[in-house]
Design a protein around this motif. Structure first.
Motif, PDB file in Angstrom:
ATOM      1  N   ASP A   3       0.802  -1.304  -0.017  1.00 34.35           N
ATOM      2  CA  ASP A   3      -0.123  -0.082  -0.234  1.00 34.35           C
ATOM      3  C   ASP A   3       0.864   1.205  -0.028  1.00 34.35           C
ATOM      4  O   ASP A   3       0.592   2.195  -0.870  1.00 34.35           O
ATOM      5  CB  ASP A   3      -0.856  -0.068   1.172  1.00 34.35           C
ATOM      6  CG  ASP A   3      -2.080  -0.960   1.006  1.00 34.35           C
ATOM      7  OD1 ASP A   3      -3.036  -0.665   0.994  1.00 34.35           O
ATOM      8  OD2 ASP A   3      -1.735  -2.306   1.083  1.00 34.35           O
ATOM      9  N   ALA A  35      -5.899  -0.467 -11.594  1.00 34.22           N
ATOM     10  CA  ALA A  35      -6.605  -0.683 -10.275  1.00 34.22           C
ATOM     11  C   ALA A  35      -5.781  -0.755  -9.402  1.00 34.22           C
ATOM     12  O   ALA A  35      -6.161  -1.806  -8.470  1.00 34.22           O
ATOM     13  CB  ALA A  35      -7.931  -1.694 -10.602  1.00 34.22           C
ATOM     14  N   GLN A  37      -5.899   0.254  -6.379  1.00 37.91           N
ATOM     15  CA  GLN A  37      -6.540   0.287  -5.229  1.00 37.91           C
ATOM     16  C   GLN A  37      -7.181  -1.278  -4.885  1.00 37.91           C
ATOM     17  O   GLN A  37      -7.494  -1.391  -3.572  1.00 37.91           O
ATOM     18  CB  GLN A  37      -7.865   1.257  -5.248  1.00 37.91           C
ATOM     19  CG  GLN A  37      -8.736   0.899  -6.249  1.00 37.91           C
ATOM     20  CD  GLN A  37      -8.516   1.516  -7.521  1.00 37.91           C
ATOM     21  OE1 GLN A  37      -7.259   1.818  -7.920  1.00 37.91           O
ATOM     22  NE2 GLN A  37      -9.743   1.710  -8.457  1.00 37.91           N
ATOM     23  N   LYS A  38      -7.259  -2.028  -5.837  1.00 38.18           N
ATOM     24  CA  LYS A  38      -7.751  -3.478  -5.707  1.00 38.18           C
ATOM     25  C   LYS A  38      -6.262  -4.452  -5.294  1.00 38.18           C
ATOM     26  O   LYS A  38      -6.351  -5.502  -4.768  1.00 38.18           O
ATOM     27  CB  LYS A  38      -8.427  -3.873  -6.627  1.00 38.18           C
ATOM     28  CG  LYS A  38      -9.647  -3.250  -7.058  1.00 38.18           C
ATOM     29  CD  LYS A  38     -10.391  -3.909  -8.326  1.00 38.18           C
ATOM     30  CE  LYS A  38     -11.545  -3.150  -8.708  1.00 38.18           C
ATOM     31  NZ  LYS A  38     -12.152  -3.825  -9.822  1.00 38.18           N
ATOM     32  N   GLY A  40      -3.744  -3.323  -3.397  1.00 42.89           N
ATOM     33  CA  GLY A  40      -3.328  -3.525  -1.977  1.00 42.89           C
ATOM     34  C   GLY A  40      -4.205  -4.043  -1.050  1.00 42.89           C
ATOM     35  O   GLY A  40      -5.505  -4.541  -1.405  1.00 42.89           O
ATOM     36  N   TRP A  41      -3.913  -4.186   0.122  1.00 43.87           N
ATOM     37  CA  TRP A  41      -4.865  -4.731   1.278  1.00 43.87           C
ATOM     38  C   TRP A  41      -4.929  -3.793   2.608  1.00 43.87           C
ATOM     39  O   TRP A  41      -5.970  -4.161   3.168  1.00 43.87           O
ATOM     40  CB  TRP A  41      -3.962  -5.831   1.930  1.00 43.87           C
ATOM     41  CG  TRP A  41      -3.622  -6.882   0.913  1.00 43.87           C
ATOM     42  CD1 TRP A  41      -2.320  -7.028   0.155  1.00 43.87           C
ATOM     43  CD2 TRP A  41      -4.435  -8.005   0.613  1.00 43.87           C
ATOM     44  NE1 TRP A  41      -2.664  -8.184  -0.636  1.00 43.87           N
ATOM     45  CE2 TRP A  41      -3.563  -8.844  -0.539  1.00 43.87           C
ATOM     46  CE3 TRP A  41      -5.650  -8.628   0.897  1.00 43.87           C
ATOM     47  CZ2 TRP A  41      -4.172 -10.027  -0.931  1.00 43.87           C
ATOM     48  CZ3 TRP A  41      -6.041  -9.847   0.311  1.00 43.87           C
ATOM     49  CH2 TRP A  41      -5.367 -10.585  -0.520  1.00 43.87           C
ATOM     50  N   ILE A  44      -4.778   1.745   1.089  1.00 44.51           N
ATOM     51  CA  ILE A  44      -5.231   2.184  -0.298  1.00 44.51           C
ATOM     52  C   ILE A  44      -6.663   1.922  -0.535  1.00 44.51           C
ATOM     53  O   ILE A  44      -7.043   2.697  -1.677  1.00 44.51           O
ATOM     54  CB  ILE A  44      -4.321   1.733  -1.173  1.00 44.51           C
ATOM     55  CG1 ILE A  44      -4.084   2.291  -2.535  1.00 44.51           C
ATOM     56  CG2 ILE A  44      -4.353   0.054  -1.435  1.00 44.51           C
ATOM     57  CD1 ILE A  44      -3.239   2.053  -3.430  1.00 44.51           C
ATOM     58  N   GLN A  45      -7.215   1.117  -0.165  1.00 44.55           N
ATOM     59  CA  GLN A  45      -8.667   0.694  -0.545  1.00 44.55           C
ATOM     60  C   GLN A  45      -9.696   1.840  -0.032  1.00 44.55           C
ATOM     61  O   GLN A  45     -10.665   1.872  -0.533  1.00 44.55           O
ATOM     62  CB  GLN A  45      -9.094  -0.777   0.106  1.00 44.55           C
ATOM     63  CG  GLN A  45      -8.283  -1.730  -0.586  1.00 44.55           C
ATOM     64  CD  GLN A  45      -8.662  -3.060  -0.050  1.00 44.55           C
ATOM     65  OE1 GLN A  45      -9.143  -3.308   0.865  1.00 44.55           O
ATOM     66  NE2 GLN A  45      -8.196  -4.126  -0.728  1.00 44.55           N
ATOM     67  N   SER A  46      -9.226   2.423   1.079  1.00 43.48           N
ATOM     68  CA  SER A  46     -10.149   3.575   1.472  1.00 43.48           C
ATOM     69  C   SER A  46      -9.801   4.846   0.938  1.00 43.48           C
ATOM     70  O   SER A  46     -10.491   5.821   1.412  1.00 43.48           O
ATOM     71  CB  SER A  46      -9.831   3.604   2.953  1.00 43.48           C
ATOM     72  OG  SER A  46      -8.748   3.968   3.346  1.00 43.48           O
ATOM     73  N   VAL A 162      -5.001  -9.370  -8.558  1.00 42.40           N
ATOM     74  CA  VAL A 162      -5.949  -9.141  -7.719  1.00 42.40           C
ATOM     75  C   VAL A 162      -6.927 -10.288  -7.566  1.00 42.40           C
ATOM     76  O   VAL A 162      -7.036 -11.215  -8.696  1.00 42.40           O
ATOM     77  CB  VAL A 162      -6.587  -7.986  -7.903  1.00 42.40           C
ATOM     78  CG1 VAL A 162      -5.849  -6.646  -7.891  1.00 42.40           C
ATOM     79  CG2 VAL A 162      -7.519  -7.872  -9.102  1.00 42.40           C
ATOM     80  N   ASP A 164     -10.116 -10.727  -8.068  1.00 41.64           N
ATOM     81  CA  ASP A 164     -11.305 -10.025  -8.702  1.00 41.64           C
ATOM     82  C   ASP A 164     -11.655 -10.307  -9.982  1.00 41.64           C
ATOM     83  O   ASP A 164     -10.767 -10.053 -11.047  1.00 41.64           O
ATOM     84  CB  ASP A 164     -11.171  -8.573  -8.412  1.00 41.64           C
ATOM     85  CG  ASP A 164     -12.354  -7.752  -8.700  1.00 41.64           C
ATOM     86  OD1 ASP A 164     -13.381  -8.257  -9.453  1.00 41.64           O
ATOM     87  OD2 ASP A 164     -12.466  -6.612  -8.282  1.00 41.64           O
TER      88      ASP A 164
END
Length: 459
Positions: A3, A35, A37-38, A40-41, A44-46, A162, A164
Motif C-alpha cells: 500500500d 486498479a 486500489q484493488k 493493496g490490502w 489504499i482501499q479507503s 488481484v 477479482d
C-alpha cells in the motif's frame, strides 16, 4: 508495504502534474487500467485514488492546460449522445439498483473517452498516452504470462494481481485486450520517441508480445484464440513480405501446438460444437431471449436487464463406450445469465437506438483510420514511403486493435470497457491531429492522389 509503495508512486505522479497538468491524464489512465486500489490490502482501499486522478485530469486541463488545437470531433459527439441515452435508460431500468451500480463506472468511461482527445494535441502527448496504456495493461499481462509459462494457468484458475474476476482481470476480457494491444506494442517499437527503438526496446516489445499470446492460453479463453487468428490476418494485410510472414506464422503454430496443455486444446475444441458445451449453449439461448425481449421493448431495459431472462434448452454430449459412441442429451433450465456478447449487451440494455449509436461510433472509427492510411500510404516525400510515417503506423495499429476488439466483443460483454473507450479516444485524437496538420481532400474518397502535399515535419 504494498500500500505504501503504491500510494507513494501515485503521489509522486500527481506531484509531477503540478508542473505538467497533462501528467494527471496519464495518471488516471494508469489507475483506471491497473486498479492499484484493488492490489493493496490496507489504507489504499479507503483512498479514492481513481476519483482524485479523474478530478485532477479534468481540472488540470480546464484551468491550467493550453487549449490550442483542442477540437471536438463527430465521434466525440456520438460518445456524448451514447452517454445521454445510457443515462435515460438508467432512469427507466428494469432493475434500478443494479443499473445504478453499473452506471457508476460506465459514465466515467464514456466521459473520459469524450475528454481524452481534447488533451492529446501533439504527437508527444498521443505517444505518451499510448505508452502509458500499453505499460499499464502490461503490468497485468506480464504477471499472467509468467504464471502461465510456469504452468499455473487454466480456465478460471489463472491468478492475476488481484482476486477479482471483473474488468480487465476477467479471463476472456483480458485475453481480448491482450491481443488487441499487440499492434500498439509493435507501433511503439517502430516509432517511439520517448523510448527510442533500440535493441533493448525491441527485446522488451518481443517479450511483451509473447506474454500477450500466453494470456489466452493461461486463461483458456476461446475468445483469445479467435482474436489471435484475426490478428494474424490483419498483420498479413500490412506485411511487406506476406509469403515469408505466412510461412513463419504457420511454422510457429506447428511448433507451438505440441507444447499446449491438453486441457486448453480440449476447451478450444468446443468452439466447433457449441451444443456439447453448456457455456456456449447458454450464450446462444441468451441471445435468442434478447431478440425476443427487444421485440417487446425496443428501447431496451437499462443496465443488467438480462437478470429477467429465463429459458430451457437441451445440450448434447458424445460419450465413447468401447467402440461405440453414444449421444446423451440433458435438459437445462437457466435464468439471470449475462449476455456474453457486447452486441447483445447493447441491444438488451440500450435497445435499438443504443446499438445504432455504438455501431456507428465504431464503424466511423474504422473508416477514419482507413482514411488516414490512404492519405499517408500513397505519399512519396523525399524518397520515403508514406507507409513508414508514424501517423500511418498508428492509424493501422488502432484500426487493427479495434477490429480485434469488435470480433472478441461477439463473445464477451465488453461494450462499455474503459480500456476500449480509451482506444476510441486515441482514434479521435489522431483524426483531429491529422485534420489540423495535414492536407486532406474536401470530399471523402479512397483514391490515392499523386499531387498530395509532402508531409511536414511536425511533432
Amino acid at each position: 508495504m504494498i500500500d505504501i509503495a503504491l500510494l507513494g508512486f501515485i503521489a509522486l505522479v500527481l506531484t509531477l502534474g503540478l508542473k505538467r497538468p497533462f501528467v494527471w491524464v496519464l495518471a488516471y489512465i494508469y489507475i483506471d487500467v491497473v486498479a492499484p486500489q484493488k492490489i493493496g490490502w490496507g489504507i489504499i482501499q479507503s483512498v479514492p485514488v481513481s476519483m482524485i486522478a479523474f478530478v485532477a485530469a479534468f481540472g488540470g486541463w480546464l484551468l491550467l492546460d493550453d487549449k490550442h488545437g483542442s477540437r471536438v470531433t463527430l465521434r466525440q459527439a456520438l460518445v456524448g449522445l451514447l452517454l445521454g441515452w445510457c443515462f435515460f435508460t438508467t432512469q427507466t431500468a428494469d432493475f434500478p439498483v443494479e443499473a445504478a451500480t453499473k452506471w457508476a463506472w460506465v459514465w466515467k468511461a464514456l466521459v473520459f473517452a469524450l475528454f481524452l482527445p481534447l488533451t492529446l494535441r501533439t504527437r508527444l502527448r498521443i505517444e505518451a498516452a499510448v505508452l502509458v496504456m500499453v505499460l499499464s495493461i502490461a503490468t497485468i499481462i506480464i504477471n499472467g504470462g509468467i504464471k502461465t509459462a510456469l504452468g499455473s494457468g487454466g480456465y478460471g484458475a489463472l491468478s492475476l494481481l488481484v482476486n477479482d474476476n471483473t474488468g480487465l482481470y476477467e479471463g476472456s476480457i483480458l485475453s481480448t485486450a491482450a491481443i488487441a494491444v499487440i499492434p500498439l506494442v509493435l507501433w511503439l517499437a517502430r516509432h517511439g520517441t520517448v523510448f527510442k527503438p533500440d535493441r533493448w526496446v525491441k527485446l522488451f516489445a518481443a517479450a511483451l508480445i509473447f506474454a500477450c499470446l500466453l494470456i489466452p492460453i493461461g486463461t483458456a479463453a476461446r475468445t483469445g484464440l479467435v482474436c489471435i487468428g484475426v490478428l494474424g490476418v490483419l498483420l498479413l494485410r500490412s506485411a511487406k513480405r506476406r509469403v515469408l510472414y505466412a510461412s513463419l506464422a504457420s511454422g510457429a503454430l506447428l511448433i507451438a501446438v505440441p507444447f499446449l496443455p491438453q486441457s486448453y486444446l480440449a476447451r478450444m475444441n468446443t468452439i466447433a460444437d457449441h451444443d456439447s458445451d453448456e457455456s456456449a449453449s447458454t450464450r446462444v439461448q441468451v441471445w435468442k431471449w434478447t431478440l425476443d425481449y427487444v421485440a417487446e421493448k425496443p428501447l431496451g431495459g437499462g443496465f443488467d436487464a438480462y437478470r429477467s431472462n429465463k429459458f430451457t434448452y437441451e445440450t448434447r454430449t458424445i460419450v465413447n463406450e468401447g467402440n461405440n459412441s453414444i449421444v446423451k442429451s440433458q435438459v437445462v433450465t437457466d435464468h439471470g445469465r449475462a449476455y456474453h456478447s457486447s452486441y447483445f449487451e447493447m441491444l438488451g440494455e440500450q435497445g435499438w437506438p443504443g446499438l445504432f449509436l455504438w455501431l456507428l461510433l465504431h464503424g466511423l472509427g474504422l473508416w477514419q483510420m482507413e482514411r488516414i492510411r490512404w492519405l499517408f500510404g500513397g505519399r512519396k516525400a523525399d524518397g520515403a514511403d508514406g507507409a513508414t510515417t508514424w501517423q500511418w503506423g498508428l492509424a493501422t495499429a488502432l484500426q487493427q486493435a479495434q477490429v480485434i476488439y469488435l470480433v472478441g466483443a461477439l463473445f464477451v460483454g465488453i461494450a462499455y470497457q474503459p480500456f476500449i473507450f480509451m482506444l476510441v479516444g486515441l482514434q479521435c485524437a489522431l483524426w483531429s491531429y491529422v485534420r489540423r496538420t495535414e492536407h486532406r481532400p474536401t470530399k471523402a474518397q479512397f483514391r490515392r492522389s499523386s499531387t498530395e502535399k509532402p508531409i511536414p515535419a511536425t511533432s
